[in-house]
Scaffold this motif. Structure first.
Motif, PDB file in Angstrom:
ATOM      1  N   GLN A   1       0.819  -1.210   0.000  1.00  0.00           N
ATOM      2  CA  GLN A   1       0.000   0.000   0.000  1.00  0.00           C
ATOM      3  C   GLN A   1       0.854   1.262   0.000  1.00  0.00           C
ATOM      4  O   GLN A   1       0.704   2.153   0.833  1.00  0.00           O
ATOM      5  CB  GLN A   1      -0.984  -0.002   1.179  1.00  0.00           C
ATOM      6  CG  GLN A   1      -2.063  -1.075   1.052  1.00  0.00           C
ATOM      7  CD  GLN A   1      -2.999  -1.104   2.232  1.00  0.00           C
ATOM      8  OE1 GLN A   1      -2.833  -1.910   3.125  1.00  0.00           O
ATOM      9  NE2 GLN A   1      -3.995  -0.248   2.238  1.00  0.00           N
ATOM     10  N   ASN A   2       1.776   1.315  -0.960  1.00  0.00           N
ATOM     11  CA  ASN A   2       2.575   2.504  -1.209  1.00  0.00           C
ATOM     12  C   ASN A   2       2.425   2.890  -2.678  1.00  0.00           C
ATOM     13  O   ASN A   2       1.414   2.554  -3.311  1.00  0.00           O
ATOM     14  CB  ASN A   2       4.034   2.254  -0.834  1.00  0.00           C
ATOM     15  CG  ASN A   2       4.282   2.453   0.656  1.00  0.00           C
ATOM     16  OD1 ASN A   2       4.363   3.574   1.136  1.00  0.00           O
ATOM     17  ND2 ASN A   2       4.388   1.357   1.399  1.00  0.00           N
ATOM     18  N   CYS A   3       3.402   3.592  -3.214  1.00  0.00           N
ATOM     19  CA  CYS A   3       3.335   4.070  -4.599  1.00  0.00           C
ATOM     20  C   CYS A   3       4.500   3.526  -5.427  1.00  0.00           C
ATOM     21  O   CYS A   3       4.905   4.150  -6.421  1.00  0.00           O
ATOM     22  CB  CYS A   3       3.340   5.594  -4.627  1.00  0.00           C
ATOM     23  SG  CYS A   3       2.147   6.372  -3.518  1.00  0.00           S
ATOM     24  N   LEU A   4       5.064   2.406  -5.026  1.00  0.00           N
ATOM     25  CA  LEU A   4       6.231   1.856  -5.714  1.00  0.00           C
ATOM     26  C   LEU A   4       5.894   1.474  -7.150  1.00  0.00           C
ATOM     27  O   LEU A   4       4.902   0.803  -7.412  1.00  0.00           O
ATOM     28  CB  LEU A   4       6.744   0.616  -4.974  1.00  0.00           C
ATOM     29  CG  LEU A   4       7.342   0.839  -3.583  1.00  0.00           C
ATOM     30  CD1 LEU A   4       7.600  -0.499  -2.909  1.00  0.00           C
ATOM     31  CD2 LEU A   4       8.623   1.640  -3.674  1.00  0.00           C
TER      32      LEU A   4
ATOM     33  N   SER B   1       2.543  -5.833  -1.983  1.00  0.00           N
ATOM     34  CA  SER B   1       1.202  -5.785  -2.559  1.00  0.00           C
ATOM     35  C   SER B   1       0.636  -4.370  -2.562  1.00  0.00           C
ATOM     36  O   SER B   1       1.066  -3.503  -1.806  1.00  0.00           O
ATOM     37  CB  SER B   1       0.273  -6.720  -1.790  1.00  0.00           C
ATOM     38  OG  SER B   1       0.159  -6.321  -0.436  1.00  0.00           O
ATOM     39  N   GLN B   2      -0.344  -4.151  -3.444  1.00  0.00           N
ATOM     40  CA  GLN B   2      -1.080  -2.900  -3.549  1.00  0.00           C
ATOM     41  C   GLN B   2      -0.143  -1.710  -3.761  1.00  0.00           C
ATOM     42  O   GLN B   2      -0.199  -0.712  -3.042  1.00  0.00           O
ATOM     43  CB  GLN B   2      -1.973  -2.687  -2.314  1.00  0.00           C
ATOM     44  CG  GLN B   2      -3.011  -3.786  -2.144  1.00  0.00           C
ATOM     45  CD  GLN B   2      -3.943  -3.530  -0.996  1.00  0.00           C
ATOM     46  OE1 GLN B   2      -4.657  -2.539  -1.002  1.00  0.00           O
ATOM     47  NE2 GLN B   2      -3.963  -4.425  -0.013  1.00  0.00           N
ATOM     48  N   ASN B   3       0.725  -1.854  -4.746  1.00  0.00           N
ATOM     49  CA  ASN B   3       1.545  -0.755  -5.222  1.00  0.00           C
ATOM     50  C   ASN B   3       1.222  -0.516  -6.689  1.00  0.00           C
ATOM     51  O   ASN B   3       0.136  -0.881  -7.154  1.00  0.00           O
ATOM     52  CB  ASN B   3       3.032  -1.069  -5.014  1.00  0.00           C
ATOM     53  CG  ASN B   3       3.497  -0.777  -3.598  1.00  0.00           C
ATOM     54  OD1 ASN B   3       3.766   0.360  -3.251  1.00  0.00           O
ATOM     55  ND2 ASN B   3       3.593  -1.812  -2.765  1.00  0.00           N
ATOM     56  N   GLN B   4       2.155   0.079  -7.406  1.00  0.00           N
ATOM     57  CA  GLN B   4       1.969   0.310  -8.840  1.00  0.00           C
ATOM     58  C   GLN B   4       3.122  -0.325  -9.617  1.00  0.00           C
ATOM     59  O   GLN B   4       3.571   0.201 -10.630  1.00  0.00           O
ATOM     60  CB  GLN B   4       1.897   1.813  -9.119  1.00  0.00           C
ATOM     61  CG  GLN B   4       0.775   2.508  -8.377  1.00  0.00           C
ATOM     62  CD  GLN B   4       0.785   4.012  -8.562  1.00  0.00           C
ATOM     63  OE1 GLN B   4       1.207   4.524  -9.607  1.00  0.00           O
ATOM     64  NE2 GLN B   4       0.331   4.745  -7.562  1.00  0.00           N
ATOM     65  N   LEU B   5       3.576  -1.452  -9.135  1.00  0.00           N
ATOM     66  CA  LEU B   5       4.741  -2.107  -9.717  1.00  0.00           C
ATOM     67  C   LEU B   5       4.471  -2.561 -11.149  1.00  0.00           C
ATOM     68  O   LEU B   5       3.509  -3.269 -11.422  1.00  0.00           O
ATOM     69  CB  LEU B   5       5.143  -3.316  -8.880  1.00  0.00           C
ATOM     70  CG  LEU B   5       5.787  -3.046  -7.513  1.00  0.00           C
ATOM     71  CD1 LEU B   5       5.952  -4.339  -6.742  1.00  0.00           C
ATOM     72  CD2 LEU B   5       7.129  -2.355  -7.683  1.00  0.00           C
TER      73      LEU B   5
END
Length: 677
Positions: A346-349, A369-373
């Motif tokens: 839950q970050n913006c990685l 999980s829940q990034n923008q990888l």
């Protein structure tokens, strides 16, 4: 702070005067509606539990009979006053719980009573509407205290006068107050090891210098920055919880510490060395203006150099989830060679690179999980990437593939969550295309892998043998609408190991799908599909749990309860299906199966016309209608035809008798035979 009561002895409860129960030296009078302490209890009682009563005053003579008392609990009473001589006969008292009472009303008299307890080790004053001044008076003479809880009060500001004499204090709980300022309140607590200030209103922690502290919990405040003293002293700090605050920067930690758990979840933290637009702020400094009375101090921090000053070599757990992290500074993880758990979910990685062997060598759990990888990179040819990794969660990103052979060196991997990424599983080499083949994830031959989630990955008609060489126990294929278009043949390599299979929302509509080869299954989820009939192959499985919710089933097989499935099933979900109210024999049979639970049984309905009814309470008109609908049609036709046949027979007999002579003459003339009458 949890205060434990009881000697731990195991014995049968014995009745005692006043309705209390005695076990060895512990007297339990909990919830007896007592307005005072009974005076006729056993005199050698060491532990007295009086929780959940209506006691308002602890009088001078209340405890006179109990000279050996070590532990006393008066939690959740209506206690307003403890008279000054109440504890004179209880000099051995070591643990006292007075939480959830009304001690704010006569706190000065109560303080006089507490001052007699020179052996007291544990005191719980939480939930008494106490201010900081009241707390200071109550604990002034309790120098023997080792554990103090003043949680859930109305404390707003802490200064050096409150805990002055508590030189032996090891644990202090101040959570759920209204504290917004701390002014040298803990400097005199040289023995303090555990401090809990969670759920308050602290805006910052500056000049942290409690070198002896081992555990600090300041979660759920409004802290924007954390600054430790610039000192080379060794801090004993092992656990620091700064989660659920408003941190803007990574905390400035003590240079020398013993941290093994750093919790930074749910803040507003980011690293500004590289911004998403490519701008570099590597040389930017931040100045903190600290005003203390008449003195003003300006602390200048170089954000990136400061990270390197802290010794994080003993850190095992780092939780930075739910922040605004775009990327990690260079060498950030290199400071943590002992790291075993890293949470960056839950970050913006947008990218995460496994470029070095050292920093992540000890890592056992990695959550991205829940990034923008869109990329998970590693150096080509690097050996032993994540050699100790066991749990790998990269769900809900934008990945289409993983680095080739990433699982080759993860010799201990057991759980992988790839759900909600647009990835495909690699087929057998002879099925795979040439250089133009689309990217895919290859898990073949990963022998240690037991749990795999591929939910919502857009899988299409899997072919080949994507699970060859694996021993999966748990497989989640839910929310893949086209995954079963080619049947279940590609699961053949899991027939002996697979125990949990989720096929929820996979557009399964054919009851002819064959599950019989998966004879190790114990849990199967078929919810959210389009089944119009119960798959016959399920009857041979020995499942413990089956989920059939949200399908189009009109009924279950009448003999399902007598199959191996019916005998082994312990949990069955059935709601949100259009069952026919007139074919509920299967429902009645399930109710008689011993040990079977239907957790959603109250939500199960059946249809009769346009009505949705509970199968366990059908109205009598509906039952009568169903009996007519299910009656034997042959018997029904016979009943309807019998009156008609009888009427015709009677009519024929009447006609025959009325025209008997004419009929006989007609027969004689036609047959030409003379016959006397």
């Amino acid at each position: 702070l949890a205060v434990g009561w009881g000697s731990g002895a195991v014995a049968a409860w014995a009745p005692s005067p006043g309705g209390c129960k005695l076990v060895q030296s512990t007297m339990d009078c909990t919830g007896r509606w007592l307005s005072s302490i009974p005076g006729n209890l056993q005199g050698d009682t060491e532990e007295l539990l009086l929780d959940d009563n209506t006691i308002q005053v602890l009088g001078n003579a209340s405890l006179l009979p109990y000279t050996q008392l070590c532990c006393l609990s008066l939690t959740r009473n209506r206690l307003e006053l403890i008279e000054p001589s109440a504890f004179h006969s209880s000099q051995a008292l070591q643990e006292l719980s007075l939480s959830d009472n009304l001690l704010f009303t006569n706190y000065s008299l109560t303080a006089a009573a507490l001052s007699a307890l020179q052996a007291l080790r544990t005191l719980d004053l939480s939930g008494n509407r106490l201010t900081e001044d009241m707390v200071s008076v109550l604990v002034w003479n309790l120098s023997s205290l080792e554990s103090l809880s003043v949680a859930r009060n109305v404390i707003m500001r802490l200064d050096s006068s409150i805990f002055t004499n508590l030189t032996q204090l090891l644990e202090l709980n101040l959570e759920k107050n209204y504290i917004f300022e701390i002014d040298e309140a803990f400097e005199g607590l040289q023995s303090l090891q555990r401090l809990n200030i969670a759920y308050n209103y602290l805006p910052c922690l500056v000049g942290f210098g409690l070198t002896q502290l081992r555990v600090l919990n300041v979660s759920n405040n409004v802290i924007e920055w954390f600054l430790a003293l610039e000192s080379d002293d060794l801090f004993e700090l092992e656990v620091l919880d700064l989660s659920h605050n408003r941190l803007l920067f990574f905390p400035v930690l003590p240079r020398q510490n013993k941290l093994h758990s750093l919790l930074l979840q749910d803040n507003m933290m980011s690293f500004y060395q590289r911004l998403p637009n490519g701008t570099s702020l590597a040389n930017i400094t931040v100045q903190f203006l600290i005003i203390d009375g008449n003195s003003t101090n300006i602390t200048t921090v170089r954000l990136w150099d400061e990270l390197c000053y802290s010794n994080l070599s003993s850190l095992h757990l780092l939780d930075m989830s739910q922040n605004q992290v775009w990327g990690l500074p260079e060498g950030f993880l290199a400071q943590m060679p002992s790291l075993t758990h890293l949470k960056l979910n839950q970050n913006c990685l947008e990218a995460f690179h496994l470029l070095e062997e050292g920093p992540l060598a000890m890592l056992t759990a990695l959550d991205l999980s829940q990034n923008q990888l869109v990329e998970l990179g590693s150096e080509v040819g690097v050996r032993d990437i994540l050699p100790n990794l066991q749990l790998f969660n990269i769900s809900t990103n934008r990945l289409r593939a993983l680095p080739p052979g990433i699982f080759t060196h993860t010799r201990k991997i057991t759980t992988v969550d790839l759900s909600h990424n647009q990835v495909d599983l690699c087929p057998q080499p002879d099925v795979a295309g040439e250089a133009e083949s689309p990217p895919c994830v290859d898990i073949r031959g990963v022998e240690t892998l037991t749990h795999l989630s591929l939910a919502g990955c857009g899988l299409r008609g899997l072919g080949g043998r994507p699970f060859q060489g694996t021993s999966l126990i748990h497989l989640d294929l839910s929310d893949n609408c086209q995954a079963l278009s080619g049947g279940l043949g590609w699961l053949q390599d899991l027939a002996l190991t697979l125990q949990v299979l989720s096929l929820r929302n996979t557009s399964l509509s054919s009851a002819a799908v064959d599950f019989s080869a998966l004879n190790s299954l114990v849990r199967l989820d078929l919810s959210g599909n389009s089944l119009t009939a119960f798959p016959a192959s399920l009857g041979a499985l020995e499942l413990h749990s089956l989920d059939l919710r949200d399908n189009f089933l009109p009924a279950l097989p009448p003999g399902a309860a007598r199959t191996p499935l019916g005998r082994s099933l312990r949990e069955l979900y059935l709601s949100r299906n259009p069952y026919n109210c007139c074919t509920l024999g299967w429902w009645d049979a399930l109710q008689r199966v011993e040990g079977l639970r239907v957790p959603d049984g109250r939500e199960v309905t059946c249809s009769h016309g346009s009505r949705a009814l509970s199968p366990g309470a059908l109205p009598e008109p509906v039952l009568r209608s169903c009996r007519w609908q299910t009656a034997d049609l042959a018997l029904l036709y016979l009943v309807l035809a019998l009156p008609t046949c009888l009427a015709l027979l009677v009519a024929f007999a009447v006609v025959f008798l009325m025209h008997k002579e004419k009929l006989l003459k007609m027969l004689k003339n036609r047959c030409g035979v003379s016959s006397p009458y």
